[in-house]
Design an enzyme around this catalytic site. Structure first.
Site, PDB file in Angstrom:
ATOM      1  N   SER A 140     -22.019   1.020 -14.374  1.00 51.61           N
ATOM      2  CA  SER A 140     -23.238   0.986 -14.077  1.00 51.61           C
ATOM      3  C   SER A 140     -24.052   1.108 -15.558  1.00 51.61           C
ATOM      4  O   SER A 140     -23.528   1.834 -16.504  1.00 51.61           O
ATOM      5  CB  SER A 140     -23.782   2.286 -13.274  1.00 51.61           C
ATOM      6  OG  SER A 140     -25.243   2.409 -13.162  1.00 51.61           O
ATOM      7  N   TYR A 153     -24.240  11.746 -11.889  1.00 54.66           N
ATOM      8  CA  TYR A 153     -23.905  10.385 -11.567  1.00 54.66           C
ATOM      9  C   TYR A 153     -23.626   9.823 -12.879  1.00 54.66           C
ATOM     10  O   TYR A 153     -22.720   9.089 -13.104  1.00 54.66           O
ATOM     11  CB  TYR A 153     -25.041   9.961 -10.798  1.00 54.66           C
ATOM     12  CG  TYR A 153     -24.708   8.571 -10.523  1.00 54.66           C
ATOM     13  CD1 TYR A 153     -23.753   7.948  -9.587  1.00 54.66           C
ATOM     14  CD2 TYR A 153     -25.559   7.461 -11.067  1.00 54.66           C
ATOM     15  CE1 TYR A 153     -23.547   6.645  -9.622  1.00 54.66           C
ATOM     16  CE2 TYR A 153     -25.138   5.719 -10.856  1.00 54.66           C
ATOM     17  CZ  TYR A 153     -24.339   5.432 -10.164  1.00 54.66           C
ATOM     18  OH  TYR A 153     -23.971   4.202  -9.934  1.00 54.66           O
TER      19      TYR A 153
END
Ligand code: NDP
Ligand code: 8X3
Length: 253
Positions: A140, A153
């Site tokens: 990501s 995260y």
């Protein structure tokens, strides 16, 4: 037999789009996720539409013994896996560390980091035996830049970045490619999961600009896996045109 792609988290979003893209291109699919009914329906639809074989495998990537038995139970002809896409992942909550939710932290670390390792640990020996394969890890932009309240995260995606680099070096000698694909904002179930089912909060994330779709990422996965044998994409960062970084998205309203 068609080549086989193993996709984790194919019951929605990016993983499902990857399944469709590769079925269109005559791959047989092993699709995984926790939602059995959904997975079975997707398998039935895809095999009916594209005339390829689809094997749904239902397991939670956080449960090591379940991962092991699911993969060990694969019929021999399904063990000849050409591409592994480690896609299953999630974010849970959006809080500063000082107000962090322990369960959310564990869920993200166990899924995004340990789950990816558990699945890879089982499938890599199969590829090593064949001296061929391609692992594509879905990282990501959050694994390139840390944003406030995204702490754990982001850390889990930094871990994916690091594991990807390690795997690549370890697997060179076995003719196995390792690629990381890092999307920016893509409209999937991701925000619905992050905001724990709050559909309004989730849809607000994508208002005022055109986000990526699962298909955009699936196209990139397909591209990266269809280059000449001597060429590897190490890392691809793919953003919506309106997004410059995790911190800046140009919204028109
Ligand atoms: P979705 O929520 O739409 O899909 C997530 C998939 O992961 C689902 O199929 C889900 O299946 C599966 N999954 C989640 N937890 C587990 C688990 N414990 N065991 C097995 N499967 C699991 O989100 P996306 O498609 O957006 O997310 C896919 C990947 O892309 C994730 O790794 C995410 O971090 C990454 N990503 C997403 C971005 C975005 O903006 N959407 C941007 C950058 C990266 P099920 O619920 O059936 O188990
Ligand atoms: C998903 C993209 O920016 O919401 O990984 O973390 S972001």
């Amino acid at each position: 037999m068609n080549p086989i792609i193993f996709i984790t988290g194919a019951s929605s979003g990016i993983g499902k789009a990857i399944a469709l893209k590769f079925a269109e291109n005559k791959y047989n699919l092993i699709i995984t996720g926790r939602r059995k009914e959904l997975l079975d329906n997707i398998a039935e639809q895809i095999s009916g539409t594209y005339r390829v074989k689809v094997l749904p495998l239902c397991f939670d990537v956080r449960k090591r013994t379940d991962v092991n038995s699911a993969i060990e139970s694969l019929p021999e002809e399904w063990k000849n896996i050409s591409i592994l896409v480690n896609n299953a992942g999630l974010s849970a909550g959006l809080n500063p560390v000082y107000e962090g939710n322990y369960e959310d932290w564990e869920k993200m670390i166990d899924t995004n980091v340990k789950g990816l390792l558990y699945v890879s640990r089982q499938i890599l020996p199969l590829m090593i035996k064949n001296k061929s394969g391609h692992v594509i890890n879905i990282g990501s932009i959050a694994g390139k830049e840390t944003y406030p309240n995204g702490n754990v995260y982001c850390a889990s995606k930094y871990a994916v970045d690091s594991i990807t680099k390690g795997m690549r070096a370890e697997l060179l000698a076995y003719n196995i490619k390792v690629t990381q694909i890092c999307p920016g904002a893509a409209e999937t179930e991701f925000s619905l999961v992050r905001f724990k089912g709050d559909a309004e909060a989730a849809s607000n994330v994508y208002k005022g600009f055109t986000p990526l779709t699962g298909k955009d990422i699936a196209d990139s996965v397909y591209y990266a896996s269809h280059l000449p044998a001597h060429v590897n994409i190490n890392d691809m960062v793919i953003m919506p045109m309106a997004q410059a970084s995790t911190a800046y998205i140009h919204k028109t309203n």
